[in-house]
Design a protein around this motif. Structure first.
Motif, short mmCIF file in Angstrom:
data_model
loop_
_atom_site.label_atom_id
_atom_site.label_comp_id
_atom_site.label_asym_id
_atom_site.label_seq_id
_atom_site.Cartn_x
_atom_site.Cartn_y
_atom_site.Cartn_z
N GLY A 46 -69.70 -26.67 -48.07
CA GLY A 46 -70.73 -27.69 -47.95
C GLY A 46 -70.69 -28.35 -46.59
O GLY A 46 -70.63 -27.69 -45.56
N THR A 47 -70.69 -29.67 -46.59
CA THR A 47 -70.68 -30.44 -45.34
C THR A 47 -69.28 -30.69 -44.80
O THR A 47 -69.10 -31.47 -43.86
N GLY A 48 -68.28 -30.05 -45.39
CA GLY A 48 -66.93 -30.12 -44.86
C GLY A 48 -66.07 -31.27 -45.35
O GLY A 48 -65.03 -31.56 -44.76
N PHE A 49 -66.45 -31.90 -46.45
CA PHE A 49 -65.69 -33.06 -46.95
C PHE A 49 -64.21 -32.71 -47.15
O PHE A 49 -63.32 -33.39 -46.62
N TYR A 50 -63.92 -31.66 -47.89
CA TYR A 50 -62.53 -31.26 -48.12
C TYR A 50 -61.99 -30.39 -46.99
O TYR A 50 -60.78 -30.38 -46.74
N THR A 51 -62.85 -29.71 -46.25
CA THR A 51 -62.40 -28.96 -45.07
C THR A 51 -61.74 -29.93 -44.10
O THR A 51 -60.69 -29.62 -43.52
N ASP A 52 -62.35 -31.10 -43.94
CA ASP A 52 -61.80 -32.11 -43.03
C ASP A 52 -60.42 -32.60 -43.47
O ASP A 52 -59.62 -33.02 -42.63
N VAL A 53 -60.13 -32.54 -44.75
CA VAL A 53 -58.81 -32.92 -45.26
C VAL A 53 -57.76 -31.91 -44.81
O VAL A 53 -56.67 -32.27 -44.36
N VAL A 54 -58.09 -30.64 -44.91
CA VAL A 54 -57.13 -29.56 -44.66
C VAL A 54 -57.01 -29.23 -43.17
O VAL A 54 -55.93 -28.93 -42.67
N ALA A 55 -58.12 -29.29 -42.44
CA ALA A 55 -58.17 -28.82 -41.05
C ALA A 55 -57.07 -29.36 -40.14
O ALA A 55 -56.51 -28.60 -39.35
N PRO A 56 -56.70 -30.64 -40.21
CA PRO A 56 -55.67 -31.13 -39.29
C PRO A 56 -54.27 -30.58 -39.58
O PRO A 56 -53.36 -30.74 -38.76
N HIS A 57 -54.10 -29.92 -40.72
CA HIS A 57 -52.78 -29.48 -41.15
C HIS A 57 -52.57 -27.98 -41.04
O HIS A 57 -51.53 -27.47 -41.46
N VAL A 58 -53.57 -27.25 -40.49
CA VAL A 58 -53.48 -25.79 -40.39
C VAL A 58 -53.94 -25.34 -39.01
O VAL A 58 -54.55 -26.10 -38.27
N ASP A 59 -53.67 -24.08 -38.71
CA ASP A 59 -54.11 -23.51 -37.44
C ASP A 59 -55.60 -23.21 -37.44
O ASP A 59 -56.31 -23.52 -36.49
N THR A 60 -56.08 -22.59 -38.54
CA THR A 60 -57.49 -22.26 -38.68
C THR A 60 -57.94 -22.54 -40.10
O THR A 60 -57.27 -22.13 -41.05
N CYS A 61 -59.08 -23.22 -40.22
CA CYS A 61 -59.68 -23.44 -41.54
C CYS A 61 -61.12 -22.96 -41.47
O CYS A 61 -61.93 -23.53 -40.74
N TYR A 62 -61.39 -21.88 -42.18
CA TYR A 62 -62.75 -21.35 -42.25
C TYR A 62 -63.54 -22.15 -43.29
O TYR A 62 -63.11 -22.27 -44.44
N ALA A 63 -64.67 -22.69 -42.87
CA ALA A 63 -65.59 -23.39 -43.78
C ALA A 63 -66.61 -22.35 -44.22
O ALA A 63 -67.51 -21.99 -43.47
N VAL A 64 -66.45 -21.85 -45.44
CA VAL A 64 -67.30 -20.77 -45.95
C VAL A 64 -68.36 -21.35 -46.87
O VAL A 64 -68.05 -22.05 -47.83
#
Length: 184
Positions: A46-64
């Motif tokens: 979606g608009t990245g609500f939970y992607t934003d939670v995970v992104a700072p803690h990983v090398d790459t986060c694909y928003a699918v």
């Protein structure tokens, strides 16, 4: 994806911090249990609500997400440097075999559940990797989320992951949601 996708005209609702009552940031990070060098995918981002939670803690986060419009809204909000958007359905992910250390979905499993999608996850998640699923439970009230006839019970999700070759480490029903953690 399955029954429907989230209405882009209602995308502002995806940014409601009240969503954390169904899955908190701390819970999601704990369930994923990945390190800073991990490659992870948010399925139905979606608009990245939970992607934003995970992104700072990983090398790459694909928003699918299947809806390019959701990625456009996410880009307007501002993409973290570790996020790459991917417009695709879960049944046809553009990743090489064993690419992902983990994948997660929050309130979207009912949109993509099916043999093809789970087989695709078994292909792209590396051995030992996890798939974390938090979704609306069939036994919920139906006051939030999709209608109850479009939802799954945790046992259905767990069985589907096992049929796709995953080992289910955790499967529990909560008031409105369920949690299923499956390891490849």
């Amino acid at each position: 994806m399955g029954f429907h996708t989230f209405d882009v005209d209602r995308a502002d609702a995806l940014e409601d911090p009240g969503r954390f009552r169904y899955c908190s940031a701390e819970e999601l990070l704990s369930l994923l249990a990945v390190g800073p060098d991990a490659t992870v995918a948010d399925l139905g981002s979606g608009t990245g609500f939970y992607t934003d939670v995970v992104a700072p803690h990983v090398d790459t986060c694909y928003a699918v997400d299947v809806q390019a419009e959701m990625h456009e809204l996410y880009a307007e909000k501002g993409l973290p440097t570790t996020v790459e958007t991917v417009t695709a359905g879960v049944e046809d992910l553009p990743f090489d075999d064993d690419t992902l250390d983990a994948a997660f979905s929050t309130m979207t499993y009912h949109e993509y559940a099916g043999e093809d999608s789970l087989a695709e996850l078994a292909r792209v998640v590396a051995p030992g990797g996890r798939v974390v699923t938090v979704d609306w439970t069939r036994s919920g009230s139906g006051d939030a989320g999709p209608p109850t006839d479009e939802r799954f019970a945790v046992g259905d999700a767990a069985s589907a992951f096992e049929d796709a070759g995953f080992s289910v480490e955790r499967a529990e029903t909560r008031t409105e949601t369920f949690v299923c953690v499956a390891r490849r």
